[in-house]
Design a protein around this motif. Structure first.
Motif, mmCIF file in Angstrom:
data_model
loop_
_atom_site.group_PDB
_atom_site.id
_atom_site.type_symbol
_atom_site.label_atom_id
_atom_site.label_comp_id
_atom_site.label_asym_id
_atom_site.label_seq_id
_atom_site.Cartn_x
_atom_site.Cartn_y
_atom_site.Cartn_z
ATOM 1 N N ARG A 78 0.863 -1.173 0.000
ATOM 2 C CA ARG A 78 0.000 0.000 0.000
ATOM 3 C C ARG A 78 0.901 1.225 0.000
ATOM 4 O O ARG A 78 1.887 1.258 0.732
ATOM 5 C CB ARG A 78 -0.868 -0.022 1.262
ATOM 6 C CG ARG A 78 -1.791 1.147 1.449
ATOM 7 C CD ARG A 78 -2.948 1.086 0.506
ATOM 8 N NE ARG A 78 -3.954 2.105 0.824
ATOM 9 C CZ ARG A 78 -4.889 2.494 -0.017
ATOM 10 N NH1 ARG A 78 -4.957 1.966 -1.205
ATOM 11 N NH2 ARG A 78 -5.760 3.410 0.344
ATOM 12 N N LEU A 96 3.908 0.476 2.662
ATOM 13 C CA LEU A 96 3.705 -0.502 3.721
ATOM 14 C C LEU A 96 3.389 -1.830 3.061
ATOM 15 O O LEU A 96 2.488 -1.905 2.220
ATOM 16 C CB LEU A 96 2.542 -0.095 4.621
ATOM 17 C CG LEU A 96 2.266 -1.062 5.761
ATOM 18 C CD1 LEU A 96 3.209 -0.793 6.923
ATOM 19 C CD2 LEU A 96 0.829 -0.963 6.214
ATOM 20 N N LEU A 153 1.708 -5.279 2.526
ATOM 21 C CA LEU A 153 0.457 -5.875 2.983
ATOM 22 C C LEU A 153 0.604 -7.391 3.128
ATOM 23 O O LEU A 153 0.313 -7.946 4.177
ATOM 24 C CB LEU A 153 -0.678 -5.550 2.016
ATOM 25 C CG LEU A 153 -1.073 -4.069 1.916
ATOM 26 C CD1 LEU A 153 -2.155 -3.880 0.880
ATOM 27 C CD2 LEU A 153 -1.522 -3.538 3.277
ATOM 28 N N LEU A 204 -8.633 -10.601 2.516
ATOM 29 C CA LEU A 204 -9.246 -9.840 3.597
ATOM 30 C C LEU A 204 -8.610 -10.237 4.927
ATOM 31 O O LEU A 204 -8.290 -9.397 5.763
ATOM 32 C CB LEU A 204 -10.748 -10.127 3.613
ATOM 33 C CG LEU A 204 -11.685 -9.034 4.082
ATOM 34 C CD1 LEU A 204 -11.306 -7.683 3.520
ATOM 35 C CD2 LEU A 204 -13.106 -9.365 3.696
ATOM 36 N N MET A 205 -8.380 -11.531 5.111
ATOM 37 C CA MET A 205 -7.759 -12.007 6.346
ATOM 38 C C MET A 205 -6.328 -11.482 6.483
ATOM 39 O O MET A 205 -5.905 -11.085 7.555
ATOM 40 C CB MET A 205 -7.750 -13.543 6.388
ATOM 41 C CG MET A 205 -9.129 -14.188 6.514
ATOM 42 S SD MET A 205 -10.124 -13.566 7.893
ATOM 43 C CE MET A 205 -11.381 -12.602 7.053
ATOM 44 N N VAL A 231 -5.162 -8.730 5.159
ATOM 45 C CA VAL A 231 -5.207 -7.303 5.435
ATOM 46 C C VAL A 231 -5.578 -7.057 6.895
ATOM 47 O O VAL A 231 -5.038 -6.170 7.541
ATOM 48 C CB VAL A 231 -6.191 -6.600 4.475
ATOM 49 C CG1 VAL A 231 -6.351 -5.147 4.845
ATOM 50 C CG2 VAL A 231 -5.688 -6.694 3.046
ATOM 51 N N LEU A 232 -6.461 -7.885 7.420
ATOM 52 C CA LEU A 232 -6.809 -7.754 8.836
ATOM 53 C C LEU A 232 -5.608 -8.071 9.713
ATOM 54 O O LEU A 232 -5.389 -7.429 10.733
ATOM 55 C CB LEU A 232 -7.979 -8.683 9.179
ATOM 56 C CG LEU A 232 -9.347 -8.226 8.697
ATOM 57 C CD1 LEU A 232 -10.418 -9.200 9.161
ATOM 58 C CD2 LEU A 232 -9.672 -6.825 9.201
ATOM 59 N N ALA A 233 -4.829 -9.049 9.306
ATOM 60 C CA ALA A 233 -3.622 -9.390 10.064
ATOM 61 C C ALA A 233 -2.654 -8.205 10.066
ATOM 62 O O ALA A 233 -2.015 -7.912 11.086
ATOM 63 C CB ALA A 233 -2.959 -10.625 9.472
ATOM 64 N N THR A 234 -2.580 -7.524 8.936
ATOM 65 C CA THR A 234 -1.743 -6.322 8.858
ATOM 66 C C THR A 234 -2.236 -5.264 9.832
ATOM 67 O O THR A 234 -1.456 -4.625 10.530
ATOM 68 C CB THR A 234 -1.760 -5.744 7.428
ATOM 69 O OG1 THR A 234 -1.335 -6.761 6.516
ATOM 70 C CG2 THR A 234 -0.835 -4.555 7.313
ATOM 71 N N ILE A 235 -3.546 -5.107 9.873
ATOM 72 C CA ILE A 235 -4.126 -4.137 10.806
ATOM 73 C C ILE A 235 -3.801 -4.517 12.241
ATOM 74 O O ILE A 235 -3.411 -3.673 13.049
ATOM 75 C CB ILE A 235 -5.657 -4.042 10.595
ATOM 76 C CG1 ILE A 235 -5.935 -3.295 9.293
ATOM 77 C CG2 ILE A 235 -6.326 -3.344 11.780
ATOM 78 C CD1 ILE A 235 -7.370 -2.899 9.097
ATOM 79 N N ASP A 236 -3.936 -5.787 12.560
ATOM 80 C CA ASP A 236 -3.575 -6.239 13.904
ATOM 81 C C ASP A 236 -2.158 -5.826 14.242
ATOM 82 O O ASP A 236 -1.869 -5.317 15.321
ATOM 83 C CB ASP A 236 -3.676 -7.770 13.999
ATOM 84 C CG ASP A 236 -5.116 -8.226 14.045
ATOM 85 O OD1 ASP A 236 -6.003 -7.373 14.213
ATOM 86 O OD2 ASP A 236 -5.346 -9.437 13.916
ATOM 87 N N ILE A 293 -0.115 -3.419 12.979
ATOM 88 C CA ILE A 293 0.194 -2.014 13.200
ATOM 89 C C ILE A 293 -0.657 -1.384 14.291
ATOM 90 O O ILE A 293 -0.228 -0.440 14.923
ATOM 91 C CB ILE A 293 0.117 -1.184 11.899
ATOM 92 C CG1 ILE A 293 -1.128 -1.499 11.092
ATOM 93 C CG2 ILE A 293 1.329 -1.419 11.045
ATOM 94 C CD1 ILE A 293 -1.202 -0.767 9.785
ATOM 95 N N ALA A 294 -1.838 -1.955 14.539
ATOM 96 C CA ALA A 294 -2.696 -1.332 15.547
ATOM 97 C C ALA A 294 -2.358 -1.821 16.957
ATOM 98 O O ALA A 294 -2.361 -1.050 17.900
ATOM 99 C CB ALA A 294 -4.162 -1.622 15.257
ATOM 100 N N PHE A 295 -2.065 -3.113 17.080
ATOM 101 C CA PHE A 295 -1.961 -3.689 18.422
ATOM 102 C C PHE A 295 -0.534 -4.048 18.839
ATOM 103 O O PHE A 295 -0.293 -4.370 19.995
ATOM 104 C CB PHE A 295 -2.830 -4.950 18.508
ATOM 105 C CG PHE A 295 -4.295 -4.697 18.254
ATOM 106 C CD1 PHE A 295 -4.979 -3.731 18.983
ATOM 107 C CD2 PHE A 295 -4.987 -5.416 17.296
ATOM 108 C CE1 PHE A 295 -6.330 -3.497 18.755
ATOM 109 C CE2 PHE A 295 -6.336 -5.185 17.050
ATOM 110 C CZ PHE A 295 -7.013 -4.219 17.783
#
Lengths: 211, 211
Positions: free
Chosen positions: B58, B66, B68, B132-133, B135-140, B142-144
């Motif tokens: 991305r 970043l 993905l 989708l999974m 991308v969600l793992a990526t969010i996890d 950087i977010a958490f």
DNA sequence: CTGTAACAGTAACAAAAGTTACGGATGCTA
DNA sequence: TAGCATCCGTAACTTTTGTTACTGTTACAG
């Protein structure tokens, strides 16, 4: 035929499909704050949003949360769909942000219609596309932006969905959605108020000069 | 019938579809480092990966990146797909991580097959689900997670895709993928070496005790 | 063999975000 | 109206991450 179905989905689907939706879908009314989908839950129906706003969140193992996006009427949750077809558990949590009405469609029908109706297929693919874009926007936020920008974005977004420049929310609520602490949010909000971008009140934030 | 198609997709698709893929798909060979998809590009074909690894990233407005996820043989990029069907531009950038072979399928066929073959539909939906999974793992991440955990995750992932505990990569490369600075990565890698989790060498990192 | 560019280590500092603590204001209810 | 819980402001501090700057090492081309 339910009026709400025609109003929200009439322009998308052919009459035959609308009729099927009407016959098979089950209307469900929920109140603001109700949990619609739990992380880890098995799903047997997908919800079409008829009215209201639904907040979709990602949770980590410790129960910490991050808001992903809002859903509005005429939309559905690609995540749910993704889990339904894969017959795996939900990876997200969904909570009614306002009182809402949902039309529940059993998975089998949803899959059957994919082969039967092109308009349904397009709708489902569009949903996927939209959700993917939202999730990417979330990534942009947390990867490329600092907390103050994320906060502004959050406020704008919330204001858009409520169609009101006055946002009823506590600092703690925002902190949960952005996965940070209340103190950080209060600090940044105060800074925004000092530069006259917003006006702070107990339990509410008024947007003044946002873009 | 191309051997590679049968090998990677034979178990997924019926013979008739395999034949169509064989007749219509165009094989494209690319070298490590080649750009497959630019952010903002219009796409008229979707790639099925036959061999190699592709990195999907991305980008933000300033060209910061970043990572993905990686794609492997037997997979396709849901993003591309999403953009094809919506006839909008690509929201991601894809670069060949290793020398790779792709089978290019024109959008029209891809859409036609959605109605015609259930196995194709399932494949496409599965792809969406998987991406989708990811991308969600990526969010996890950087977010958490903090940078040290993200780094470890990155190393593990890279090692998995190359099937080698020795990773050939510079600190700067990692910094780009995780969107941070070289100094930060060097610092954290050094700390990992001091606790005997990894062994550092010029242009390579050997995983010792990861999990 | 030497000059150059890429790579890596490290120090010193700055900025952003997270944490703890406390106090005042508000509003509800018993 | 007294007690209590929630909300918000703020200070002081820590941790994490980002930045700048400088060094030595390595590999390679000329």
């Amino acid at each position: 035929m339910l009026e709400e179905i025609k109003k929200n989905y009439g322009h998308l689907f052919e009459d035959e499909l609308l009729q099927e939706i009407n016959d098979i879908g089950v209307i469900k009314h929920v109140n603001s704050g109700d949990e619609l989908i739990r992380t880890g839950q098995y799903l047997s129906a997908m919800p079409l949003l008829i009215d209201g706003v639904v907040k979709v969140m990602r949770e980590d193992e410790d129960g910490f949360e991050l808001m992903l996006y809002f859903l509005e009427k005429g939309e559905t949750c690609a995540m749910t769909l993704s889990c339904c077809t894969g017959s795996s558990v939900s990876e997200i949590r969904a909570v009614a942000e306002t009182d809402s009405s949902l039309l529940m469609i059993p998975v089998e029908k949803m899959e059957e219609w994919l082969g039967k109706y092109k308009s349904w297929r397009n709708f489902i693919f569009d949903s996927y596309h939209q959700r993917l874009m939202e999730v990417l926007a979330t990534i942009d936020s947390i990867a490329f932006k600092k907390m103050d920008e994320r906060l502004l974005e959050y406020l704008k977004n919330k204001s858009k969905y409520y169609n009101d420049s006055e946002i009823k929310v506590t600092h703690q609520d925002i902190a949960f959605d952005l996965h940070t602490s209340r103190v950080v949010i209060s600090r940044l909000l105060k800074r925004l108020e000092k530069t006259n971008r917003i006006k702070l009140n107990r339990n509410s934030i008024k947007l003044i000069d946002i873009d």
